[in-house]
Design a protein around this motif. Structure first.
Motif, PDB file in Angstrom:
ATOM      1  N   VAL A   1       0.926  -1.146  -0.184  1.00 34.95           N
ATOM      2  CA  VAL A   1       0.148  -0.009   0.071  1.00 34.95           C
ATOM      3  C   VAL A   1       1.003   1.277  -0.203  1.00 34.95           C
ATOM      4  O   VAL A   1       1.955   1.353   0.674  1.00 34.95           O
ATOM      5  N   SER A   2       0.569   2.217  -0.892  1.00 33.49           N
ATOM      6  CA  SER A   2       1.434   3.547  -0.943  1.00 33.49           C
ATOM      7  C   SER A   2       1.400   4.408   0.184  1.00 33.49           C
ATOM      8  O   SER A   2       2.299   5.163   0.411  1.00 33.49           O
ATOM      9  N   THR A   3       0.313   4.317   1.028  1.00 37.17           N
ATOM     10  CA  THR A   3       0.038   5.462   2.198  1.00 37.17           C
ATOM     11  C   THR A   3       0.646   4.778   3.178  1.00 37.17           C
ATOM     12  O   THR A   3       0.328   3.799   3.835  1.00 37.17           O
ATOM     13  N   PRO A   4       1.705   5.361   3.775  1.00 40.63           N
ATOM     14  CA  PRO A   4       2.558   4.820   5.148  1.00 40.63           C
ATOM     15  C   PRO A   4       1.641   4.671   6.108  1.00 40.63           C
ATOM     16  O   PRO A   4       1.631   3.358   6.782  1.00 40.63           O
ATOM     17  N   LEU A   5       0.486   5.338   6.532  1.00 37.48           N
ATOM     18  CA  LEU A   5      -0.165   5.351   7.675  1.00 37.48           C
ATOM     19  C   LEU A   5      -1.215   4.192   7.642  1.00 37.48           C
ATOM     20  O   LEU A   5      -1.430   3.320   8.330  1.00 37.48           O
ATOM     21  N   VAL A   6      -1.612   4.195   6.255  1.00 38.82           N
ATOM     22  CA  VAL A   6      -2.470   2.740   5.919  1.00 38.82           C
ATOM     23  C   VAL A   6      -1.894   1.556   6.148  1.00 38.82           C
ATOM     24  O   VAL A   6      -2.544   0.631   6.539  1.00 38.82           O
ATOM     25  N   THR A   7      -0.691   1.617   5.755  1.00 42.87           N
ATOM     26  CA  THR A   7       0.311   0.473   5.742  1.00 42.87           C
ATOM     27  C   THR A   7       0.387  -0.027   7.230  1.00 42.87           C
ATOM     28  O   THR A   7       0.220  -1.107   7.595  1.00 42.87           O
ATOM     29  N   ALA A   8       0.783   0.986   7.971  1.00 46.77           N
ATOM     30  CA  ALA A   8       0.991   0.761   9.493  1.00 46.77           C
ATOM     31  C   ALA A   8      -0.385   0.069  10.099  1.00 46.77           C
ATOM     32  O   ALA A   8      -0.299  -0.854  10.829  1.00 46.77           O
ATOM     33  N   LEU A   9      -1.461   0.766   9.725  1.00 46.92           N
ATOM     34  CA  LEU A   9      -2.849   0.181  10.227  1.00 46.92           C
ATOM     35  C   LEU A   9      -2.960  -1.065   9.563  1.00 46.92           C
ATOM     36  O   LEU A   9      -3.396  -2.021  10.633  1.00 46.92           O
ATOM     37  N   LEU A  10      -2.733  -1.454   8.532  1.00 48.37           N
ATOM     38  CA  LEU A  10      -3.054  -2.756   7.952  1.00 48.37           C
ATOM     39  C   LEU A  10      -2.272  -3.973   8.612  1.00 48.37           C
ATOM     40  O   LEU A  10      -2.862  -5.074   8.851  1.00 48.37           O
ATOM     41  N   ILE A  11      -0.922  -3.459   8.955  1.00 46.61           N
ATOM     42  CA  ILE A  11       0.040  -4.404   9.535  1.00 46.61           C
ATOM     43  C   ILE A  11      -0.454  -4.774  10.762  1.00 46.61           C
ATOM     44  O   ILE A  11      -0.375  -6.022  11.384  1.00 46.61           O
ATOM     45  N   CYS A  12      -0.863  -3.893  11.586  1.00 45.77           N
ATOM     46  CA  CYS A  12      -1.632  -4.032  12.887  1.00 45.77           C
ATOM     47  C   CYS A  12      -2.621  -4.590  12.849  1.00 45.77           C
ATOM     48  O   CYS A  12      -2.802  -5.694  13.658  1.00 45.77           O
ATOM     49  N   VAL A  13      -3.641  -4.736  11.985  1.00 48.70           N
ATOM     50  CA  VAL A  13      -4.787  -5.708  12.132  1.00 48.70           C
ATOM     51  C   VAL A  13      -4.547  -6.894  11.815  1.00 48.70           C
ATOM     52  O   VAL A  13      -5.000  -7.665  12.246  1.00 48.70           O
ATOM     53  N   VAL A  14      -3.556  -6.933  10.721  1.00 48.96           N
ATOM     54  CA  VAL A  14      -3.083  -8.537  10.318  1.00 48.96           C
ATOM     55  C   VAL A  14      -2.534  -9.081  11.261  1.00 48.96           C
ATOM     56  O   VAL A  14      -3.110 -10.292  11.997  1.00 48.96           O
ATOM     57  N   GLY A  15      -1.724  -8.334  12.434  1.00 50.70           N
ATOM     58  CA  GLY A  15      -1.094  -8.934  13.575  1.00 50.70           C
ATOM     59  C   GLY A  15      -2.040  -9.312  14.512  1.00 50.70           C
ATOM     60  O   GLY A  15      -2.079 -10.494  15.260  1.00 50.70           O
ATOM     61  N   GLY A  16      -2.982  -8.416  14.697  1.00 49.13           N
ATOM     62  CA  GLY A  16      -3.977  -8.746  15.901  1.00 49.13           C
ATOM     63  C   GLY A  16      -4.784  -9.767  15.348  1.00 49.13           C
ATOM     64  O   GLY A  16      -5.265 -10.775  16.306  1.00 49.13           O
ATOM     65  N   LEU A  17      -5.391  -9.951  14.139  1.00 48.45           N
ATOM     66  CA  LEU A  17      -6.266 -11.023  13.538  1.00 48.45           C
ATOM     67  C   LEU A  17      -5.549 -12.212  13.782  1.00 48.45           C
ATOM     68  O   LEU A  17      -6.366 -13.471  14.193  1.00 48.45           O
ATOM     69  N   VAL A  18      -4.383 -12.314  13.327  1.00 51.74           N
ATOM     70  CA  VAL A  18      -3.704 -13.623  13.437  1.00 51.74           C
ATOM     71  C   VAL A  18      -3.426 -14.067  14.865  1.00 51.74           C
ATOM     72  O   VAL A  18      -3.645 -15.350  15.330  1.00 51.74           O
ATOM     73  N   SER A  19      -3.073 -13.068  15.672  1.00 57.71           N
ATOM     74  CA  SER A  19      -2.756 -13.717  16.913  1.00 57.71           C
ATOM     75  C   SER A  19      -3.876 -13.859  17.882  1.00 57.71           C
ATOM     76  O   SER A  19      -3.771 -14.483  18.728  1.00 57.71           O
ATOM     77  N   ALA A  20      -5.204 -13.548  17.585  1.00 57.02           N
ATOM     78  CA  ALA A  20      -6.326 -13.866  18.205  1.00 57.02           C
ATOM     79  C   ALA A  20      -6.638 -15.321  18.197  1.00 57.02           C
ATOM     80  O   ALA A  20      -7.318 -15.886  18.975  1.00 57.02           O
ATOM     81  N   PHE A  21      -6.009 -16.033  17.315  1.00 58.99           N
ATOM     82  CA  PHE A  21      -5.904 -17.306  17.050  1.00 58.99           C
ATOM     83  C   PHE A  21      -4.667 -18.186  17.365  1.00 58.99           C
ATOM     84  O   PHE A  21      -4.887 -19.450  17.431  1.00 58.99           O
ATOM     85  N   ALA A  22      -3.690 -17.522  17.518  1.00 59.37           N
ATOM     86  CA  ALA A  22      -2.270 -18.289  17.721  1.00 59.37           C
ATOM     87  C   ALA A  22      -1.428 -17.527  18.581  1.00 59.37           C
ATOM     88  O   ALA A  22      -1.781 -16.693  19.397  1.00 59.37           O
ATOM     89  N   SER A  23      -0.126 -18.016  18.671  1.00 56.92           N
ATOM     90  CA  SER A  23       0.886 -17.592  19.702  1.00 56.92           C
ATOM     91  C   SER A  23       1.093 -16.167  19.437  1.00 56.92           C
ATOM     92  O   SER A  23       1.734 -15.798  18.559  1.00 56.92           O
ATOM     93  N   THR A  24       1.030 -15.424  20.697  1.00 57.54           N
ATOM     94  CA  THR A  24       1.356 -14.023  20.321  1.00 57.54           C
ATOM     95  C   THR A  24       3.021 -13.907  20.351  1.00 57.54           C
ATOM     96  O   THR A  24       3.464 -13.283  19.499  1.00 57.54           O
ATOM     97  N   THR A  25       3.757 -14.732  20.783  1.00 63.00           N
ATOM     98  CA  THR A  25       5.189 -14.718  20.747  1.00 63.00           C
ATOM     99  C   THR A  25       5.472 -14.944  19.576  1.00 63.00           C
ATOM    100  O   THR A  25       6.378 -14.514  18.863  1.00 63.00           O
ATOM    101  N   GLY A  26       5.063 -16.202  18.851  1.00 55.33           N
ATOM    102  CA  GLY A  26       5.175 -16.479  17.358  1.00 55.33           C
ATOM    103  C   GLY A  26       4.849 -15.304  16.444  1.00 55.33           C
ATOM    104  O   GLY A  26       5.691 -14.954  15.411  1.00 55.33           O
ATOM    105  N   ILE A  27       3.604 -14.600  16.588  1.00 54.82           N
ATOM    106  CA  ILE A  27       3.180 -13.600  15.685  1.00 54.82           C
ATOM    107  C   ILE A  27       4.187 -12.494  15.824  1.00 54.82           C
ATOM    108  O   ILE A  27       4.467 -11.893  14.793  1.00 54.82           O
ATOM    109  N   LEU A  28       4.635 -12.026  17.089  1.00 57.05           N
ATOM    110  CA  LEU A  28       5.513 -11.035  17.283  1.00 57.05           C
ATOM    111  C   LEU A  28       6.725 -11.315  16.339  1.00 57.05           C
ATOM    112  O   LEU A  28       7.344 -10.319  15.932  1.00 57.05           O
ATOM    113  N   ALA A  29       7.447 -12.465  16.468  1.00 60.04           N
ATOM    114  CA  ALA A  29       8.836 -12.992  16.116  1.00 60.04           C
ATOM    115  C   ALA A  29       8.462 -13.163  14.081  1.00 60.04           C
ATOM    116  O   ALA A  29       9.363 -12.508  13.501  1.00 60.04           O
ATOM    117  N   ALA A  30       7.348 -12.961  13.860  1.00 62.81           N
ATOM    118  CA  ALA A  30       7.141 -13.247  12.476  1.00 62.81           C
ATOM    119  C   ALA A  30       6.859 -11.867  11.745  1.00 62.81           C
ATOM    120  O   ALA A  30       6.982 -11.486  10.647  1.00 62.81           O
TER     121      ALA A  30
END
Length: 345
Positions: free
Chosen positions: A231-260
């Motif tokens: 995504v070309s807009t940096p703030l939107v990119t930051a928002l999307l990465i945080c959403v992806v991190g939260g969504l996957v972490s809701a089902f998986a290991s937080t430590t693993g998600i942080l490392a990935a």
């Protein structure tokens, strides 16, 4: 009866206040989580949930106490979430103070807990309507209770000690080993306890962890992160990465998600326009806030510790609460941290 004895001691120390009891549980659990292993804070869950039941407190509120304190304590400079996050930042030459990271996590989790107090607080009362709770205390600890305390302490020491020594411990295997010891010491109670385990939650979380593990091994999680960086807009990119991190972490290991996922934020930071410490702090905390979901280890432990009559309600509310934070967490943290700190770039 070991939990009842511990509850009596805890309430004797903090009194019967409707605010004092949950805040005491928050501080104690935060301190335990800060000692190297965030999930070690979950040893407080059965005690805290039984206190909520005996006090007539909303068990959802006590679940939020456990979830937020475990998350905040995990980002202490001495605990795993914090070590992984600021360690990754330092390897990438991004200045991120461990104390700043801890302060961000603590503030975010206290804000969630405050919202929980507003939504779920009610005057403490026992099933009979009285505010005070009477505990029948035995004159002495029984042999089985003493062994239970030793096993609880052994679990805590093993998890925290192994983490400090740099070893990877399997909390599940350790717990089963100590449970086997207790079952042998008191077979009658042990056999009765097995039937009270919330097996449906165990199978649900186990299945989801397997599914997410397959997604991670197949590269699906990495693909989502890389797509966000296009995504070309940096703030939107930051928002999307945080959403992806939260969504996957809701089902998986937080430590693993942080490392990935934390490394996936590095190209965005390197391209300029975003503050590195703010983005990494936001991403890490967003991945931890959603642990209130009943499909994560923290949330599942809370659900399993709730009383049978309240378990469906707690599951329903924690599902809504956890997945609301998948969106609200990134919006608040990116809006309050990343956007202001990046204005001068």
């Amino acid at each position: 009866g070991t939990i009842d004895r511990l509850i009596a001691g805890a309430l004797g120390a903090v009194g019967q206040g409707d605010v004092g009891v949950p805040m005491a549980m928050f501080v104690i659990t935060l301190a335990v989580s800060a000692m190297g292993a965030p999930l070690a804070g979950l040893v407080m869950t059965p005690v805290a949930m039984r206190i909520a039941q005996r006090r007539g407190m909303d068990q959802m509120l006590m679940g939020l106490v456990i979830g937020t304190s475990t998350s905040a304590g995990g980002f202490a400079p001495t605990s795993l979430f914090g070590i992984v996050t600021y360690g990754t930042a330092r390897q990438a030459n991004i200045p991120l103070s461990p104390l700043v990271l801890f302060a961000v996590a603590l503030a975010a989790n206290l804000a969630i807990l405050l919202a929980g107090f507003v939504a779920f607080r009610r005057p403490g009362r026992s099933p009979g309507g009285a505010v005070e709770v009477d505990f029948v205390e035995a004159r002495a600890w029984s042999g089985a209770q003493q062994v239970t305390l030793l096993c609880t302490a052994g679990l805590f020491i093993a998890v925290v000690g192994a983490t400090l020594a740099g070893l990877d411990t399997d909390v599940g295997v350790l717990s089963l080993a100590f449970a086997a010891v207790l079952a042998l010491v008191d077979p009658k109670t042990g056999s009765a306890a097995v039937s009270k385990i919330d097996w449906s939650t165990v199978l649900l979380v186990g299945g989801l962890l397997t599914f997410v593990g397959v997604l991670q091994k197949s590269g699906a999680v990495d693909l989502l992160g890389h797509l966000a960086t296009t995504v070309s807009t940096p703030l939107v990119t930051a928002l999307l990465i945080c959403v992806v991190g939260g969504l996957v972490s809701a089902f998986a290991s937080t430590t693993g998600i942080l490392a990935a996922l934390v490394p996936l934020a590095l190209p965005v930071i390197g391209a300029g326009g975003l503050s590195g410490w703010a983005l990494i702090s936001s991403l890490a905390v967003c991945a931890s806030l959603v642990d209130l979901s009943p499909y994560s280890t923290t949330g599942a432990t809370v659900v399993a510790s709730a009383s049978e009559d309240q378990r469906p309600r707690v599951t329903r509310l924690m599902t809504r609460w956890g997945f609301a934070l998948v969106l609200l967490g990134p919006l608040l943290l990116v809006g309050l941290l990343v956007a202001p700190s990046s204005m001068g770039k």
